[in-house]
Design a protein around this motif. Sequence first.
Motif: not given
Length: 404
Positions: A13-39
Motif C-alpha cells: 500500500h505504499r507509493n511504489l513505482s510499478v511497471y507492468r507488461d501490457p499483457c498482465t492483467t489488473a487482477q494482479l492487484g498492483l496497478p502500473a504507476s510512476g516512472a522509471a526507475p521502478y520498485d
Amino acid sequence: PAMLHSLLGFHLHRNLSVYRDPCTTAQLGLPASGAAPYDVVIRCEAPGAEHTEPDLLPGGLAVWLGTPDDTLATAVVHQPVRLPVAGAREFKAVWIGSNWTAAAKAGLGDDQDHLTLGDYGTGYGEYFGAILERTLERQVAKTWAGETNFATNLRIMEAPLTWVRVSLKLRKLKEADGHISMVPRKKKKPISFPSRADFDKALISDLSFALAAHPQRLRVVTISKGWVEVEIAALHQADDYPIRRKGFGFKSWREYFGNANPQPLAVLAQTFREKMIMVADDLSDIYQQRVTAAAEEGQWKVAVGSPDCGSFEATFRQHKFTCFASQDSAEVAGRHSILYQLVAKEKLDGADGSQTVGLPEIYRQAGSPWPAQRHLETPLRAEDSRLRFCSDDYCGAQSMEAGL
C-alpha cells in the motif's frame, strides 16, 4: 494477487513505482504507476538466462508470470562462484512458485560486502535460510521498529560526497630521520620503512587489498600522534588490477565485479568502518597486513566531504562519519527501492542477532495461509546442485509452507 500481497506485505500500500507488461492483467492487484526507475517490474513470461531489468531500482522486485528452469534459477542469483552469463549477478534472492517467479535485485553495496566482509557479509543473515525467515517477517509486519533507522542508514547512498578520509591508529608509530617504524599488535619487535614513500606504498597496498579499492584512489595525507589519515578519491572508470587473496577464486577486480564501475565513496567508507569494528575473535583482514598489523583494534575514524552536511546530518551521525563542508564536485552513489528491506542485511536495521518469531507466529500475523512457493534460491544453495529446489534438508527445515 495472493503472491504479490504476501511477498510485498505492508509495502503493497505504499507509493511504489510499478511497471507492468501490457499483457498482465489488473487482477494482479498492483496497478502500473510512476516512472522509471521502478520498485516493481511485472513481466508476462519467465526470463531467459541472460535477462536483465535495467529500469529496476537496486533492492527492487522483478516478478515474472511463469516458472524458470533450474538453469535460470541458478543464473539469476548472485553467486560466490560466478556463472559466465549476462545478468548472473543482478539478483540477490529468487522466489519460485508454481506459476510465478520473483527476484530481489541486489543492493548497491552487496557485491562489495560479499567480497570484503567475509562471514559478516554472508553468514549473518544472508544465506543458510536466515534470509528466508527475515523476509517472511518483514512481509507481514504491520509495524517495524527498525524501519526509521533503516531509511536513515540507506540515505548515505543519496548523500553527495566529494571525498572520504579514513584514519587508523598505529601502535607505537614513530617518524625520525626519514624512517617510519611501528610495533605490530602482540609483538615487541618494531617493523620499519626506510622512507615515507615506502611506508605510503605499503599502507596503500594494505588498504587496497582490504577494501578491494583501486590503489590509485588512495593517498596518505597525514601522519600525526600515532594516527595515519588516508584519502579515498572518487573514481568513475578504471582499468583492472590483480587481487591476491588466499582462498579467493578470482584473480582480479574486474573478474569479480564484471563490468561494474568502481565502488562509490559511500560504499568504501562503510566497508572501512565495518572491517575496523571486526575485532577480537572476529578480527578482519584489515588488521593483518604488512602495515595494518600494527593498527590498534577499534581505533578508527571516517570523515567525509559534502556540499550538504546539514540535510544528511542524521545519516552521517548514524554511520559515525564526520562531515566537513566541501564544494568540490560531488558523487552520489544512487538510490534503493524501499523494498530493499526484504533482503537487506541486519546491519542496516539493527536486527543482527535478533531471534526470529517463527512460521506459526508469522501465519497468525498474516491471517491467511501462505501461497505455495516451491523454494527460495540463494547463492550458496545454488552453488551446490544437491541443494537446489526442495532437497530434504532444505524443505524439511525451511519450507515456505511448513506450519501453515
